[in-house]
Design a protein around this motif. Structure first.
Motif, PDB file in Angstrom:
ATOM      1  N   LYS A 230       0.752  -1.229  -0.149  1.00 14.97           N
ATOM      2  CA  LYS A 230      -0.050   0.122   0.269  1.00 14.97           C
ATOM      3  C   LYS A 230       0.708   1.372   0.006  1.00 14.97           C
ATOM      4  O   LYS A 230       0.509   2.354  -0.719  1.00 14.97           O
ATOM      5  CB  LYS A 230      -0.965   0.165   1.071  1.00 14.97           C
ATOM      6  CG  LYS A 230      -2.119  -0.926   0.901  1.00 14.97           C
ATOM      7  CD  LYS A 230      -3.104  -0.875   2.064  1.00 14.97           C
ATOM      8  CE  LYS A 230      -4.413  -1.880   1.688  1.00 14.97           C
ATOM      9  NZ  LYS A 230      -4.956  -2.432   3.189  1.00 14.97           N
ATOM     10  N   GLU A 231       1.973   1.322   0.564  1.00 20.59           N
ATOM     11  CA  GLU A 231       2.904   2.487   0.578  1.00 20.59           C
ATOM     12  C   GLU A 231       3.187   2.577  -0.807  1.00 20.59           C
ATOM     13  O   GLU A 231       3.557   3.775  -1.124  1.00 20.59           O
ATOM     14  CB  GLU A 231       3.945   2.215   1.644  1.00 20.59           C
ATOM     15  CG  GLU A 231       3.426   2.392   3.225  1.00 20.59           C
ATOM     16  CD  GLU A 231       3.025   1.199   3.946  1.00 20.59           C
ATOM     17  OE1 GLU A 231       2.828   0.334   3.260  1.00 20.59           O
ATOM     18  OE2 GLU A 231       3.166   1.203   5.035  1.00 20.59           O
TER      19      GLU A 231
ATOM     20  N   ASN B  84       0.682   4.051  -2.929  1.00 16.53           N
ATOM     21  CA  ASN B  84       0.228   5.254  -2.354  1.00 16.53           C
ATOM     22  C   ASN B  84       1.425   6.281  -3.242  1.00 16.53           C
ATOM     23  O   ASN B  84       1.267   7.401  -3.460  1.00 16.53           O
ATOM     24  CB  ASN B  84       0.380   5.349  -0.939  1.00 16.53           C
ATOM     25  CG  ASN B  84      -1.077   5.261  -0.451  1.00 16.53           C
ATOM     26  OD1 ASN B  84      -1.969   4.934  -1.240  1.00 16.53           O
ATOM     27  ND2 ASN B  84      -1.233   4.936   0.918  1.00 16.53           N
TER      28      ASN B  84
ATOM     29  N   GLY C 192       0.485   8.933  -5.791  1.00 18.88           N
ATOM     30  CA  GLY C 192       0.918  10.476  -5.444  1.00 18.88           C
ATOM     31  C   GLY C 192       1.819  11.051  -6.184  1.00 18.88           C
ATOM     32  O   GLY C 192       1.618  12.443  -6.310  1.00 18.88           O
TER      33      GLY C 192
ATOM     34  N   SER D 178      -4.549   8.097  -4.132  1.00 19.97           N
ATOM     35  CA  SER D 178      -4.092   7.168  -3.086  1.00 19.97           C
ATOM     36  C   SER D 178      -4.950   6.065  -2.866  1.00 19.97           C
ATOM     37  O   SER D 178      -6.168   6.018  -3.250  1.00 19.97           O
ATOM     38  CB  SER D 178      -4.343   7.906  -1.673  1.00 19.97           C
ATOM     39  OG  SER D 178      -3.960   7.194  -0.565  1.00 19.97           O
TER      40      SER D 178
ATOM     41  N   THR E 209      -5.312   4.470   0.367  1.00 19.58           N
ATOM     42  CA  THR E 209      -5.591   4.452   1.877  1.00 19.58           C
ATOM     43  C   THR E 209      -6.147   5.664   2.445  1.00 19.58           C
ATOM     44  O   THR E 209      -7.148   5.727   3.178  1.00 19.58           O
ATOM     45  CB  THR E 209      -4.422   3.945   2.589  1.00 19.58           C
ATOM     46  OG1 THR E 209      -3.383   5.003   2.371  1.00 19.58           O
ATOM     47  CG2 THR E 209      -3.805   2.485   2.248  1.00 19.58           C
TER      48      THR E 209
END
Lengths: 393, 361
Positions: free
Chosen positions: B21-22, B25, B29, B36, B38
């Motif tokens: 997820k990071e 994102n 981004g 995003s 999340t």
């Protein structure tokens, strides 16, 4: 322990501590957007270098892109461990309230578990810096670096064991982590958690790391998997050698001092500052070099202000150096080559019994004379003639 | 040695260690700061000046926005000097509007409200949370409605009135809007047009500081209610405004169905406690022992000493700051209850140290 700094009396030590505190407060007041932007830039660099690096390794069919990919992946791992991980885990960016840069939620690309590392690094190493038998980073339990450690024949091998450690540095850090946490837990509490509980955490992190670098990513590359395994292995090796070199320069250079547990009983904050100064050593270089060392090039500043955003050490250093000169304290700094050579001189020297070691290490220089006499104000000399010439023109 | 069986038993944990997820994102981004997987991020489309000290921010959220009901509020996170700070604001737009809208009035000493008024401009990105709150219309609309708004407490009520308009409300609704002066009226033109196009709404402005001819002045009182609300006895009441007004309203309207919403500035909900001496708080993960007075929330007292645990709303809603208390006792500031000494999870933004504490921080 022999010292080449001037011995200060109580008042002088407290005055020194006060100046260091003032410096800290001044710089901490400036912390803000600039620091947030810096760490986000570092994060970005880490993400891009990893994607590019892994991408190049995966799709490389000739040596040039493979080498480029491996180097990028090493850089990514170095940035992740040093400027990003080490500093974030010190809580330097907790104030941002961003989970990506919070010491509670951060986990890094290294076999050592972040929580365990925080215990023995942030707490044990930073509190008991260079205190024998208390700072487990001091020689990593097998390197003899001072006369205070008793010589045993096994120490003859330490140049070789250190080379081995350098190549496997992340394993050294990870493995000594759980042991330290166990050893330093009061015996009564140890019953709650056995050594195996601490070990399990460490092994869990190892599994995650090994699976990622040597099974998952190679599998994704299909038939190109041997190259991916090799690339990851090399990237980890390069990162290990680099971190070893930087970290050993931090506390084990010739003039970095060590302390005994008796010396730190009832230590004040000012005395603690002084011990951090005497026990650490800096590296000189350019800004890129500073960033790649995670600003451990400024080990002295880092040890005095472990929770200050690391890039600030650059502006702290010259001012701290001035304070040290004023009080006649040795500020241990030098080029990377010089400092690293002096680390190895020490490792080799103390692998031999004391009479040989002391010959190799030689006698230390005498105390440094303070450049400014403390009781006199430093602004005594005025230049009326120059002033006049200024008003005339 | 515990090895591969771990992965085999908990493949999810392995996947999360890869931080998918990071990664997502980060790259989303890079494409567009609003994207995003999340976080609900919203782009500022327009900044409208409502009065001299309040602004309406029109927002375009990303695909994670789940919608809201009129009268609800949403946590808004902004970055001030590199630091993320969260506050709750009511949505003042209608759920069917194309864009979201919050209206923020400057509060004296308010960090976020001043920042939003001064610095937020078109194109900025704000982070939102999920809309929540039960200051909303009931399924079955009552025949008589009374809205009491004070200052910026008008924002959720504005949204509710717009809802009534689209629902073709057939009952009678009265809005009593208490503001300092004529110039402080928020959404004046919107109310004007609503009143013009409907026969169910009457709006009365009451000025507390600067009277104006033709308008009532003063604070909420029995007389004002009796003068402007003929059908008071049969009304359902919605109250939103500063706490003195709410307390007054609740005492005047006893026996009536009242819904109220109170927004407090962080720290405002803390009853004044004076203590002598300090208590020790031991942070087990960072191996620090610090002394706190136990007069304010643990979060505030930690921050004062340069320790910044993760935090969000600072009023006990979002649970960002939850941490495990291993020993010691705390007082929950939201209800004044003192806890047991044992192990439990606490929200440090609404907990005050009562005895020596051991926190997993």
């Amino acid at each position: 322990m022999r010292t080449i700094s001037k011995k200060l009396n109580k008042e002088e030590i407290e005055a020194f501590g006060k100046e260091v505190d003032t410096l800290r407060e001044e710089v901490m007041a400036k912390v803000g957007k600039e620091d947030a932007d810096h760490i986000r830039f570092i994060y970005k660099t880490y993400r891009y270098t990893e994607v590019l690096g892994r991408g190049l390794i995966h799709f490389s069919f000739e040596p040039i892109s493979f080498v480029a990919g491996t180097l990028l992946l090493s850089i990514s791992k170095i940035i992740n461990n040093m400027e990003l991980g080490h500093n974030v885990l010190h809580g330097q960016y907790d104030w941002m309230n961003d989970p990506r840069f919070n010491s509670r939620t951060f986990e890094w690309d290294i076999v050592c578990n972040a929580h365990q590392w925080k215990f023995y690094h942030n707490y044990m190493h930073h509190t008991y810096t260079n205190v024998l038998n208390k700072d487990h980073d001091y020689g990593y339990n097998f390197t003899r670096l001072t006369e205070a450690q008793k010589w045993k024949p096994v120490h003859l091998t330490q140049p070789f064991t250190n080379m081995f450690l350098a190549m496997n540095f992340q394993w050294g850090i990870g493995a000594h982590g759980y042991r330290v946490e166990y050893l330093e837990t009061p015996k009564k509490l140890r019953k709650k958690k056995t050594l195996n509980d601490y070990k399990a955490l460490f092994f869990k992190k190892i599994e995650l790391q090994l699976l990622k670098d040597y099974i998952l990513f190679p599998a994704l590359a299909g038939l190109n998997f041997p190259k991916v395994i090799l690339g990851n292995l090399l990237a980890n090796l390069i990162r290990n050698l680099w971190t070893y070199a930087v970290i050993f320069c931090g506390h084990f250079t010739e003039n970095a001092e060590s302390f005994t547990t008796d010396e730190i009983v009832g230590e004040t904050k000012a005395q603690w500052y002084l011990r951090q100064l005497k026990g650490s050593s800096n590296l000189e270089g350019n800004n890129l070099f500073y960033t790649m060392t995670g600003h451990l090039s400024h080990q002295i500043e880092h040890h005095m202000f472990p929770d200050m955003p690391a890039k600030r050490y650059r502006e702290v250093a010259p001012r701290l150096k001035e304070i040290c000169a004023k009080y006649g304290q040795h500020y241990n700094t030098g080029s990377f080559v010089k400092q690293f050579a002096s680390v190895w001189k020490r490792i080799i020297a103390y692998s031999f019994p004391d009479h040989i070691a002391s010959k190799v290490m030689g006698k230390r220089k005498k105390f440094l004379e303070p450049t400014i006499v403390l009781s006199q104000p430093s602004f005594q000399v005025s230049l009326p003639s120059e002033e006049k010439s200024v008003t005339l023109t | 040695m515990k090895s591969f069986p771990f992965i085999y038993n908990e493949p999810r944990e392995f996947l999360s260690s890869l931080q998918p997820k990071e990664w997502a994102n980060f790259f989303l981004g890079e494409l567009n700061p609003r994207f995003s997987v999340t976080a609900t991020k919203a782009k500022v489309i327009e900044v409208k000046e409502e009065t001299s000290d309040s602004k309406t921010i029109v927002l375009k959220p990303n695909w994670l926005w789940k919608g809201f009901a009129s009268g609800q509020h949403v946590p808004v996170t902004v970055e001030i000097a590199g630091r993320r700070v969260t506050r709750f604001y009511s949505l003042s737009s209608h759920p069917n509007d194309k864009y979201l809208q919050i209206t923020v009035k400057r509060q004296k000493g308010g960090l976020v409200s001043n920042f939003i008024n001064q610095n937020i401009k078109k194109g900025d990105i704000l982070e939102l949370g999920e809309a929540s709150g039960d200051f909303v219309l009931t399924k079955e609309l009552p025949k008589d409605l009374l809205f009491l708004a004070g200052g910026s407490g008008i924002t959720p009520i504005h949204s509710i009135l717009r809802s009534l308009q689209t629902l073709n409300y057939t009952g009678k609704a009265t809005l009593l809007y208490f503001v300092r002066s004529y110039d402080d009226i928020i959404f004046k033109s919107s109310f004007d047009s609503m009143q013009k196009n409907s026969n169910w709404l009457t709006v009365h402005y009451v000025f507390s500081d600067i009277p104006k001819e033709g308008y009532a002045s003063g604070f909420l009182s029995k007389e004002i209610l009796e003068t402007y609300v003929p059908n008071l006895k049969s009304s359902s009441v919605y109250v939103c405004g500063p706490s003195p007004m709410q307390t007054k309203a609740l005492s005047l309207l006893e026996g009536l169905p009242v819904k109220s919403e109170l927004f407090l500035l962080p720290g405002q909900n803390v009853g004044k406690v004076k203590k002598e001496g300090t208590v020790d708080v031991f942070l087990t993960l960072s191996h620090k022992t610090i002394q706190v007075k136990g007069e304010r929330s643990i979060l505030e007292e930690l921050e004062e000493q340069g320790i910044y645990p993760q935090s969000g709303c600072r009023m006990g809603i979002c649970h960002t700051c939850v941490c495990k208390k291993q020993t010691g006792s705390i007082t929950d500031l939201s209800n004044g209850e003192t806890s047991q000494l044992g192990e439990e999870n606490i929200q440090i933004c609404v907990s005050r140290a009562e005895s020596n504490l051991e926190l997993e921080l």
